[in-house]
Design a protein around this motif. Structure first.
Motif, PDB file in Angstrom:
ATOM      1  N   ILE A 126       0.638  -1.039   0.139  1.00 12.47           N
ATOM      2  CA  ILE A 126       0.030  -0.261  -0.743  1.00 12.47           C
ATOM      3  C   ILE A 126       0.591   1.219   0.331  1.00 12.47           C
ATOM      4  O   ILE A 126       2.369   1.367   0.639  1.00 12.47           O
ATOM      5  CB  ILE A 126      -0.965   0.299   0.827  1.00 12.47           C
ATOM      6  CG1 ILE A 126      -0.327  -0.194   2.490  1.00 12.47           C
ATOM      7  CG2 ILE A 126      -1.767  -1.040   0.875  1.00 12.47           C
ATOM      8  CD1 ILE A 126      -0.872   0.006   4.318  1.00 12.47           C
ATOM      9  N   PRO A 127       0.752   1.875  -0.711  1.00 14.69           N
ATOM     10  CA  PRO A 127       0.961   3.438  -0.773  1.00 14.69           C
ATOM     11  C   PRO A 127       1.580   4.180   0.500  1.00 14.69           C
ATOM     12  O   PRO A 127       0.582   3.970   1.828  1.00 14.69           O
ATOM     13  CB  PRO A 127       0.359   4.379  -1.201  1.00 14.69           C
ATOM     14  CG  PRO A 127      -0.596   3.962  -2.116  1.00 14.69           C
ATOM     15  CD  PRO A 127      -0.530   2.216  -1.772  1.00 14.69           C
ATOM     16  N   ILE A 128       2.474   4.383   0.703  1.00 15.26           N
ATOM     17  CA  ILE A 128       2.821   5.273   2.221  1.00 15.26           C
ATOM     18  C   ILE A 128       2.590   6.393   2.585  1.00 15.26           C
ATOM     19  O   ILE A 128       2.267   7.141   4.087  1.00 15.26           O
ATOM     20  CB  ILE A 128       4.508   5.306   2.322  1.00 15.26           C
ATOM     21  CG1 ILE A 128       4.684   5.200   3.844  1.00 15.26           C
ATOM     22  CG2 ILE A 128       5.142   5.950   1.734  1.00 15.26           C
ATOM     23  CD1 ILE A 128       6.119   4.701   4.434  1.00 15.26           C
TER      24      ILE A 128
ATOM     25  N   LEU B  25      -2.179   6.971   1.333  1.00 16.37           N
ATOM     26  CA  LEU B  25      -2.480   5.770   2.250  1.00 16.37           C
ATOM     27  C   LEU B  25      -4.418   5.657   2.491  1.00 16.37           C
ATOM     28  O   LEU B  25      -4.587   4.778   2.337  1.00 16.37           O
ATOM     29  CB  LEU B  25      -1.745   5.626   3.035  1.00 16.37           C
ATOM     30  CG  LEU B  25      -2.149   4.818   4.205  1.00 16.37           C
ATOM     31  CD1 LEU B  25      -2.168   3.817   3.876  1.00 16.37           C
ATOM     32  CD2 LEU B  25      -1.039   5.289   5.376  1.00 16.37           C
ATOM     33  N   SER B  26      -5.407   6.886   2.497  1.00 17.47           N
ATOM     34  CA  SER B  26      -5.965   6.857   2.566  1.00 17.47           C
ATOM     35  C   SER B  26      -6.952   6.030   1.354  1.00 17.47           C
ATOM     36  O   SER B  26      -7.879   5.380   1.708  1.00 17.47           O
ATOM     37  CB  SER B  26      -6.872   8.400   2.685  1.00 17.47           C
ATOM     38  OG  SER B  26      -5.671   9.156   3.859  1.00 17.47           O
ATOM     39  N   ARG B  27      -6.960   5.796   0.047  1.00 21.00           N
ATOM     40  CA  ARG B  27      -7.490   5.734  -0.561  1.00 21.00           C
ATOM     41  C   ARG B  27      -7.495   4.070  -1.075  1.00 21.00           C
ATOM     42  O   ARG B  27      -8.819   3.649  -0.608  1.00 21.00           O
ATOM     43  CB  ARG B  27      -7.112   6.209  -2.002  1.00 21.00           C
ATOM     44  CG  ARG B  27      -6.957   7.315  -2.205  1.00 21.00           C
ATOM     45  CD  ARG B  27      -6.158   8.706  -3.364  1.00 21.00           C
ATOM     46  NE  ARG B  27      -7.021   8.009  -4.591  1.00 21.00           N
ATOM     47  CZ  ARG B  27      -7.335   8.552  -5.828  1.00 21.00           C
ATOM     48  NH1 ARG B  27      -5.979   9.421  -6.081  1.00 21.00           N
ATOM     49  NH2 ARG B  27      -7.639   8.444  -6.931  1.00 21.00           N
ATOM     50  N   ALA B  28      -5.990   3.211  -0.229  1.00 23.60           N
ATOM     51  CA  ALA B  28      -6.184   2.789  -0.154  1.00 23.60           C
ATOM     52  C   ALA B  28      -6.314   1.884   0.860  1.00 23.60           C
ATOM     53  O   ALA B  28      -6.923   0.359   0.514  1.00 23.60           O
ATOM     54  CB  ALA B  28      -4.096   2.109  -0.483  1.00 23.60           C
TER      55      ALA B  28
ATOM     56  N   ASP C 181      -1.182  -8.211   5.449  1.00 23.46           N
ATOM     57  CA  ASP C 181       0.091  -8.204   6.209  1.00 23.46           C
ATOM     58  C   ASP C 181       0.653  -6.728   5.443  1.00 23.46           C
ATOM     59  O   ASP C 181       0.487  -6.811   4.001  1.00 23.46           O
ATOM     60  CB  ASP C 181       0.915  -9.415   5.664  1.00 23.46           C
ATOM     61  CG  ASP C 181       2.832  -8.807   6.402  1.00 23.46           C
ATOM     62  OD1 ASP C 181       3.257  -7.876   6.862  1.00 23.46           O
ATOM     63  OD2 ASP C 181       3.327  -9.179   5.541  1.00 23.46           O
ATOM     64  N   PHE C 182      -0.090  -5.862   5.649  1.00 19.61           N
ATOM     65  CA  PHE C 182       0.100  -4.388   4.681  1.00 19.61           C
ATOM     66  C   PHE C 182       1.477  -4.324   5.158  1.00 19.61           C
ATOM     67  O   PHE C 182       2.348  -4.345   5.618  1.00 19.61           O
ATOM     68  CB  PHE C 182      -0.654  -3.158   5.602  1.00 19.61           C
ATOM     69  CG  PHE C 182      -2.238  -3.500   6.418  1.00 19.61           C
ATOM     70  CD1 PHE C 182      -3.082  -3.879   4.707  1.00 19.61           C
ATOM     71  CD2 PHE C 182      -2.561  -3.990   6.908  1.00 19.61           C
ATOM     72  CE1 PHE C 182      -4.480  -3.983   4.765  1.00 19.61           C
ATOM     73  CE2 PHE C 182      -4.346  -4.168   7.256  1.00 19.61           C
ATOM     74  CZ  PHE C 182      -4.566  -3.983   6.131  1.00 19.61           C
ATOM     75  N   LYS C 183       2.438  -4.266   3.938  1.00 16.01           N
ATOM     76  CA  LYS C 183       3.554  -3.039   3.468  1.00 16.01           C
ATOM     77  C   LYS C 183       3.490  -2.172   3.007  1.00 16.01           C
ATOM     78  O   LYS C 183       3.611  -1.527   1.485  1.00 16.01           O
ATOM     79  CB  LYS C 183       4.118  -4.185   2.738  1.00 16.01           C
ATOM     80  CG  LYS C 183       4.302  -5.220   3.398  1.00 16.01           C
ATOM     81  CD  LYS C 183       5.207  -6.834   2.584  1.00 16.01           C
ATOM     82  CE  LYS C 183       5.087  -8.109   3.370  1.00 16.01           C
ATOM     83  NZ  LYS C 183       5.619  -7.777   4.486  1.00 16.01           N
ATOM     84  N   PRO C 184       3.363  -0.955   3.430  1.00 13.38           N
ATOM     85  CA  PRO C 184       3.672   0.132   3.509  1.00 13.38           C
ATOM     86  C   PRO C 184       4.338   1.049   2.636  1.00 13.38           C
ATOM     87  O   PRO C 184       6.268   0.420   2.442  1.00 13.38           O
ATOM     88  CB  PRO C 184       3.340   1.188   4.770  1.00 13.38           C
ATOM     89  CG  PRO C 184       2.917   0.486   5.175  1.00 13.38           C
ATOM     90  CD  PRO C 184       3.803  -0.694   5.334  1.00 13.38           C
ATOM     91  N   MET C 185       4.659   1.472   1.253  1.00 18.21           N
ATOM     92  CA  MET C 185       5.972   2.377   0.471  1.00 18.21           C
ATOM     93  C   MET C 185       5.458   2.634  -0.590  1.00 18.21           C
ATOM     94  O   MET C 185       5.237   3.160  -0.605  1.00 18.21           O
ATOM     95  CB  MET C 185       6.696   0.584  -0.600  1.00 18.21           C
ATOM     96  CG  MET C 185       6.183   0.445  -1.364  1.00 18.21           C
ATOM     97  SD  MET C 185       6.049  -1.962  -2.013  1.00 18.21           S
ATOM     98  CE  MET C 185       5.669  -2.530  -0.915  1.00 18.21           C
ATOM     99  N   ASP C 186       7.166   3.910  -0.914  1.00 21.14           N
ATOM    100  CA  ASP C 186       6.769   4.633  -2.171  1.00 21.14           C
ATOM    101  C   ASP C 186       5.324   3.707  -3.237  1.00 21.14           C
ATOM    102  O   ASP C 186       5.634   3.084  -3.570  1.00 21.14           O
ATOM    103  CB  ASP C 186       7.711   4.990  -2.613  1.00 21.14           C
ATOM    104  CG  ASP C 186       7.420   6.259  -3.181  1.00 21.14           C
ATOM    105  OD1 ASP C 186       7.296   6.317  -4.669  1.00 21.14           O
ATOM    106  OD2 ASP C 186       8.124   7.275  -3.136  1.00 21.14           O
TER     107      ASP C 186
END
Length: 272
Positions: free
Chosen positions: A133-135, A140-143, A177-182
Motif C-alpha cells: 500500500i502507498p505510504i 494511503l487513505s485511498r488504499a 500483512d500491510f507493506k507501506p511503501m512509496d
C-alpha cells in the motif's frame, strides 16, 4: 467531426509533449497548457486538442516535472490551464499558497486499483497474505478505503475517510500483512506480494497491465480529476470550449472504445 487521435490503451501510451515557454497574454484564441507526467495531459493532447483546433484555437504546451510546479506556473499566470489535479489537491494548494485556482470541469479519471500477479480473483484472498500500500497520506487513505470497499477490512467509525492510517483499521479478518511503501515502488514489487494498491497515475506511468486489476476504488467526488484555471480566467470563452470538448460524444466514445478493464472512470457530469 473532429479528428480524435485514437487513445491508445493506457499501458501502451508513451508521451512526449511539445514544450513551449509560456506567456498567456494572447488574443484569446491561444491556450497554454501546463503539463505534468501522467495520463491526463496525454488525454488532453490526443483527444481534446484536436477538438479545440477545429474550434479555431491554438494550443501550446509547457512541460513540468510535477504538478506542484505546474500549479505554481498556473497561479503566476504563465500558463492558462492544467488537467492533472482533483479538487482536494486544489483546495490544499490554494490554502497553502494563497492562490485562486478554480476547477471548472470534471474529466475522465484513472482510479486507484487493486492489482495482483499471483491471484486472479478477490475470492483468493487468504490469511496472512501481503498487501503493498502507498505510504503517503493521501494515497494511503485511498488504499484503505479501497480495501474496505472490497470487504477485506473494516474501519473505526470515528475514522476520517480522507485521513486514514493503518491504526484506523478496526477489523482485519484475513490478517493481511500491510507493506507501506512509496507508490512508485509498488508496481515493481507486484511479483513479490500477493496484492498491491496502485494509484491511477502510477499504474499508467509504470505501464502496469490493466488486466491485472481486480478491483477499483469508488472515487469520492473530491478525487475526480478536473481541468483547472485561475479565477480571473474562468469566464473566458476558451474555458467553455475546453469544457464542451470534454463532453464531446465522439471524444467520450473514443475513451470508452480504448477502456481496457474499465481503466478510465468517466464522470456522469460529462454525459449529456
Amino acid at each position: 467531426m473532429k479528428k480524435i487521435i485514437a487513445l491508445a490503451s493506457a499501458v501502451a501510451m508513451s508521451f512526449g509533449l511539445a514544450s513551449c515557454a509560456g506567456n498567456t497574454e494572447t488574443d484569446g484564441k491561444t491556450i497554454t497548457v501546463g503539463t505534468s507526467p501522467g495520463p491526463y495531459s496525454v488525454l488532453f493532447k490526443d483527444g481534446i486538442e484536436p477538438i479545440l483546433k477545429e474550434d479555431g484555437y491554438e494550443v501550446k504546451y509547457t512541460d513540468f516535472s510535477d504538478l506542484l510546479q505546474a500549479n505554481t506556473a498556473l497561479a503566476e499566470g504563465s500558463v492558462d490551464l492544467n488537467v492533472d489535479q482533483h479538487s482536494a489537491y486544489t483546495r490544499v494548494f490554494n490554502e497553502e499558497k494563497g492562490a485562486d485556482l478554480v476547477n471548472f470541469t470534471d474529466i475522465p479519471t484513472v482510479p486507484a486499483g487493486l492489482y495482483s500477479e499471483r491471484h486472479a480473483s478477490l475470492d483468493e484472498v487468504a490469511d496472512g497474505q501481503s498487501v503493498a500500500i502507498p505510504i503517503d497520506a493521501s494515497n494511503l487513505s485511498r488504499a484503505l478505503n479501497l480495501l474496505k470497499d472490497a470487504g477485506w477490512i473494516t474501519l473505526k467509525p470515528e475514522a476520517n475517510p480522507a485521513l486514514l492510517t493503518v491504526q484506523d483499521v478496526a477489523d482485519n479478518p484475513h490478517n493481511l500483512d500491510f507493506k507501506p511503501m512509496d507508490s512508485a515502488g509498488i508496481p515493481r514489487v507486484l511479483p513479490d506480494v500477493d496484492w498491491g494498491v496502485i494509484p491511477g497515475s502510477m499504474s499508467y506511468a509504470s505501464k502496469v497491465d490493466p488486466k491485472l486489476q481486480l478491483f477499483q476504488e469508488n472515487l469520492r467526488p473530491e478525487l475526480i480529476l478536473n481541468a483547472t484555471t485561475t479565477e480571473d480566467k474562468v469566464n473566458e470563452e476558451w474555458v467553455n470550449a475546453v469544457e464542451e470538448a470534454y463532453r464531446d460524444p465522439e471524444f467520450l466514445q473514443s475513451v470508452e472504445d480504448q477502456n481496457v478493464n474499465n481503466y478510465w472512470f468517466i464522470p456522469d457530469s460529462l454525459r449529456g
